[in-house]
Design a protein around this motif. Structure first.
Motif, short mmCIF file in Angstrom:
data_model
loop_
_atom_site.label_atom_id
_atom_site.label_comp_id
_atom_site.label_asym_id
_atom_site.label_seq_id
_atom_site.Cartn_x
_atom_site.Cartn_y
_atom_site.Cartn_z
N VAL A 183 0.83 -1.21 0.00
CA VAL A 183 0.00 0.00 0.00
C VAL A 183 0.87 1.26 0.00
O VAL A 183 0.49 2.27 -0.60
N ARG A 184 2.01 1.21 0.66
CA ARG A 184 2.89 2.39 0.63
C ARG A 184 3.39 2.64 -0.79
O ARG A 184 3.44 3.79 -1.26
N LYS A 185 3.76 1.58 -1.50
CA LYS A 185 4.27 1.76 -2.86
C LYS A 185 3.18 2.18 -3.82
O LYS A 185 3.41 3.01 -4.71
N GLU A 186 1.99 1.62 -3.67
CA GLU A 186 0.86 2.07 -4.50
C GLU A 186 0.62 3.55 -4.28
O GLU A 186 0.40 4.31 -5.23
N ALA A 187 0.61 3.98 -3.03
CA ALA A 187 0.38 5.39 -2.73
C ALA A 187 1.46 6.27 -3.34
O ALA A 187 1.18 7.32 -3.93
N LEU A 188 2.73 5.85 -3.23
CA LEU A 188 3.84 6.63 -3.78
C LEU A 188 3.74 6.73 -5.30
O LEU A 188 3.92 7.80 -5.88
N LEU A 189 3.45 5.60 -5.96
CA LEU A 189 3.36 5.60 -7.42
C LEU A 189 2.20 6.47 -7.90
O LEU A 189 2.29 7.13 -8.94
N LYS A 190 1.10 6.49 -7.15
CA LYS A 190 -0.02 7.36 -7.51
C LYS A 190 0.38 8.82 -7.35
O LYS A 190 0.05 9.66 -8.20
N ALA A 191 1.07 9.14 -6.26
CA ALA A 191 1.50 10.53 -6.06
C ALA A 191 2.47 10.97 -7.16
O ALA A 191 2.46 12.13 -7.60
N ALA A 192 3.31 10.03 -7.61
CA ALA A 192 4.27 10.34 -8.67
C ALA A 192 3.61 10.43 -10.03
O ALA A 192 4.20 10.94 -10.98
N GLY A 193 2.37 9.90 -10.14
CA GLY A 193 1.65 9.96 -11.41
C GLY A 193 2.13 8.96 -12.44
O GLY A 193 1.90 9.14 -13.63
N VAL A 194 2.76 7.87 -11.96
CA VAL A 194 3.27 6.87 -12.91
C VAL A 194 2.52 5.54 -12.81
O VAL A 194 2.77 4.63 -13.60
N GLY A 195 1.60 5.41 -11.85
CA GLY A 195 0.84 4.18 -11.72
C GLY A 195 1.75 2.98 -11.61
O GLY A 195 2.78 3.01 -10.91
N MET A 196 1.41 1.89 -12.29
CA MET A 196 2.21 0.67 -12.21
C MET A 196 3.27 0.61 -13.30
O MET A 196 3.81 -0.46 -13.61
N ALA A 197 3.60 1.77 -13.88
CA ALA A 197 4.63 1.79 -14.91
C ALA A 197 6.01 1.51 -14.33
O ALA A 197 6.95 1.20 -15.08
N ARG A 198 6.17 1.63 -13.04
CA ARG A 198 7.44 1.32 -12.39
C ARG A 198 7.27 0.09 -11.51
O ARG A 198 6.32 0.01 -10.72
N GLU A 199 8.14 -0.89 -11.65
CA GLU A 199 8.05 -2.13 -10.88
C GLU A 199 8.29 -1.85 -9.39
O GLU A 199 9.25 -1.18 -9.01
N MET A 200 7.43 -2.40 -8.55
CA MET A 200 7.55 -2.17 -7.11
C MET A 200 8.86 -2.68 -6.54
O MET A 200 9.42 -2.10 -5.61
N SER A 201 9.35 -3.78 -7.08
CA SER A 201 10.55 -4.39 -6.51
C SER A 201 11.82 -3.61 -6.81
O SER A 201 12.89 -3.94 -6.29
N THR A 202 11.72 -2.54 -7.61
CA THR A 202 12.92 -1.77 -7.98
C THR A 202 13.24 -0.65 -7.00
O THR A 202 14.24 0.03 -7.15
#
Length: 263
Positions: A183-202
């Motif tokens: 949930v932290r990574k989902e929230a961060l990716l949403k704030a960054a405006g990139v959605g799931m375009a960046r792999e969480m494990s990176t």
């Protein structure tokens, strides 16, 4: 003689959606100093206003809702989008039909021409809406019972440093922490405006310290877990140091009783 005896109980008020939503706000946002607000709603509470909710949406959001295969999912998404507009309208003190809510190429909500940022998370009949005045915001919630699937996707969720930090914990403890990482990574990716375009494990996403919103750029965010009860896990990404307020909203009690009776 008591003149009230024999009288019928007062009929419940029948409110339109705009009035019911405004009535659910406990003085908010005028009595709050928070720069980031997270609002939680149960979509089933608002389904009686489905027809009115649909009218509030633009063509693009109506089309997005119609793409859901399941009728219940379509209805809940329609209500979610309408409640999102109503929340922004309350903050901007404008009518919901005038809210400048659009979506970018990745489907992220944007408030065109305003300094406000917003985010939405919808899961298992619960909706989380976030509004921020100080910079980009992202929110994500998940049912706590999803810990059961986390071990299967751990390598796709956790950075190697995060996996190493989990070593030695119990299986249940690892899965719970993996869901918190999710949930932290989902929230961060949403704030960054990139959605799931960046792999969480990176990348790693610890709570409570400034993190870059994107691989490049000076803008920072701050991840905070939300205290939303034992049945849910949630996080918000917000500007560092910005006060966060989290509230739950339900229709006024007398309206809820009527709504349940007519469904």
């Amino acid at each position: 003689m008591d003149g009230s005896r024999g009288r019928s109980p007062p009929a419940p008020r029948v409110m339109d959606l705009r009035t019911a939503f405004r009535s659910s706000l406990p003085g908010w946002p005028g009595d709050s100093r928070a720069q980031v607000r997270v609002v939680l709603l149960a979509t089933c509470d608002w389904l009686p206003w489905l027809a009115e909710a649909s009218v509030l949406l633009d063509d693009a959001d109506r089309a997005r809702a119609r793409r859901r295969r399941d009728a219940r999912d379509r209805d809940e998404l329609t209500v979610s989008y309408a409640l999102h507009r109503l929340l922004v309208a309350a903050r901007m003190d404008i009518d919901a039909a005038a809210v400048p809510l659009v979506r970018d190429a990745l489907g992220c909500p944007r408030l065109r021409g305003t300094p406000l940022s917003t985010s939405l998370s919808h899961s298992a009949g619960t909706l989380a809406l976030a509004l921020a005045e100080a910079g980009p915001v992202g929110v994500d919630i998940e049912p706590a019972d999803r810990v059961g699937v986390m071990s299967e996707i751990a390598r796709h969720v956790a950075h190697p440093a995060e996996m190493a930090a989990l070593a030695g914990a119990s299986s249940d403890g690892i899965n719970r922490r993996l869901l918190e990482i999710w949930v932290r990574k989902e929230a961060l990716l949403k704030a960054a405006g990139v959605g799931m375009a960046r792999e969480m494990s990176t990348f790693a996403a610890p709570a409570g310290r400034p993190l870059p919103l994107a691989p490049v750029g000076a803008e920072k965010t701050w991840l905070q877990m939300l205290d939303i009860g034992d049945d849910w896990v949630g996080a918000v990404a917000a500007p560092p140091g910005a006060p966060v307020e989290c509230i739950r909203l339900r229709p006024p009690a007398e309206v809820s009783v009527f709504a349940r009776a007519v469904r």
